[in-house]
Design an enzyme around this catalytic site. Structure first.
Site, PDB file in Angstrom:
ATOM      1  N   ARG A 228      68.421 103.978  67.140  1.00 46.77           N
ATOM      2  CA  ARG A 228      68.026 105.264  67.734  1.00 46.77           C
ATOM      3  C   ARG A 228      66.559 105.581  67.469  1.00 46.77           C
ATOM      4  O   ARG A 228      65.873 106.132  68.319  1.00 46.77           O
ATOM      5  CB  ARG A 228      68.926 106.381  67.185  1.00 46.77           C
TER       6      ARG A 228
ATOM      7  N   ARG B  28      64.351 113.209  77.274  1.00 49.15           N
ATOM      8  CA  ARG B  28      64.138 112.122  76.314  1.00 49.15           C
ATOM      9  C   ARG B  28      63.356 110.970  76.931  1.00 49.15           C
ATOM     10  O   ARG B  28      63.094 109.982  76.234  1.00 49.15           O
ATOM     11  CB  ARG B  28      65.493 111.608  75.828  1.00 49.15           C
TER      12      ARG B  28
ATOM     13  N   ARG C 189      79.105 111.364  62.280  1.00 47.62           N
ATOM     14  CA  ARG C 189      79.029 110.859  63.655  1.00 47.62           C
ATOM     15  C   ARG C 189      78.926 109.339  63.626  1.00 47.62           C
ATOM     16  O   ARG C 189      78.224 108.784  62.794  1.00 47.62           O
ATOM     17  CB  ARG C 189      77.799 111.447  64.358  1.00 47.62           C
TER      18      ARG C 189
ATOM     19  N   ARG D 244      74.038 113.200  56.930  1.00 42.98           N
ATOM     20  CA  ARG D 244      74.476 114.304  57.806  1.00 42.98           C
ATOM     21  C   ARG D 244      75.992 114.268  58.014  1.00 42.98           C
ATOM     22  O   ARG D 244      76.578 113.215  58.217  1.00 42.98           O
ATOM     23  CB  ARG D 244      73.773 114.182  59.156  1.00 42.98           C
TER      24      ARG D 244
ATOM     25  N   LYS E  53      66.278 119.616  64.902  1.00 46.79           N
ATOM     26  CA  LYS E  53      66.182 120.396  66.143  1.00 46.79           C
ATOM     27  C   LYS E  53      67.446 121.213  66.395  1.00 46.79           C
ATOM     28  O   LYS E  53      67.377 122.383  66.735  1.00 46.79           O
ATOM     29  CB  LYS E  53      65.981 119.480  67.370  1.00 46.79           C
TER      30      LYS E  53
END
Ligand code: AMP
Length: 219
Positions: free
Chosen positions: A172, A88, A161, A128, A13
């Protein structure tokens, strides 16, 4: 153009929102980014949010709703915006509906749901790497920087991260299934939902995203 990009963490996203927002000249509003910046600066908001984020949990609704209320009151969103990572929860979606109604500015045009299997998402999140200075996003295998560990755009050292570590990824994804995925039905019932296959290469996802939102002019 007023858009919401919906989908699990790591589904792409942010990358797509950044590109579309730049081309359209409208802001990309990422609550995750605003919260990470607050943590970096050690503000009261950052101190409040840090433990929730590190555990892979959601920051309380009233905190993020307050962030969005402030952000949408700024003039740069008058011609449209792309929400990335908000709402969310159903409570956040309802609060957003009320905010837009109260402001008289018009509602959301589309909600684009980025779809990808969990296995793909786990692989994307664990590989990532992000730039802490300009927020560019890379992947160690699928989208590596030209020089290992360095941002192509600004040269800063890339980081992983803390919430992209394996234990937090699992937390998550569970939070997404339980608290965020009900938004798919919420927006489908309102006729706003558009589905997007997020497994394709970045450029083709972008082309498909553009064609989904075509005809939605900036106001
Ligand atoms: P993101 O960068 O969108 O993956 O967000 C990173 C983290 O920030 C999430 O795992 C949450 O802890 C927090 N966060 C971001 N947006 C929201 C939101 N709309 N509601 C609650 N927590 C959020």
């Amino acid at each position: 153009m007023r858009l919401i990009l919906l989908g699990a963490p790591g589904v792409g996203k942010g990358t797509q929102a950044q590109r579309l927002a730049t081309e359209e000249g409208i802001p990309q509003i990422s609550t995750g980014e605003i919260l990470r910046d607050a943590i970096k600066r050690g503000t009261p908001l950052g101190i409040q949010a840090k433990s929730f984020m590190e555990a892979g949990n959601l920051v309380p609704d009233d905190v993020v709703i307050g962030i969005i209320r402030d952000r949408l009151s700024r003039s740069d969103g008058a011609d449209g915006f792309i929400l990335d990572g908000f709402p969310r929860t159903v409570a956040q979606a309802q609060a957003l509906d009320r905010m837009l109604l109260d402001s008289g500015a018009g509602g959301i045009d589309y909600v684009v749901n980025f779809e990808a299997p969990n296995q793909e998402i786990i692989s994307r999140l664990s590989g990532r790497r992000t730039c802490p200075d300009c927020q560019a996003v890379y992947h160690v295998e699928h989208a590596p920087p030209r020089q290992e560990g360095r941002c192509d755009k600004c040269g800063a050292a890339l980081v992983q991260r803390t919430d992209d570590k394996p234990d937090t990824i699992a937390a998550r994804l569970k939070v997404y299934d339980q608290q965020t995925s009900p938004l798919v039905d919420y927006y489908r019932e309102r006729g706003l939902l558009r589905q997007l296959d997020a497994t394709a290469p970045i450029d083709s996802v972008y082309r498909n995203l553009r064609s989904l939102v075509q005809g939605t002019k900036s106001r």
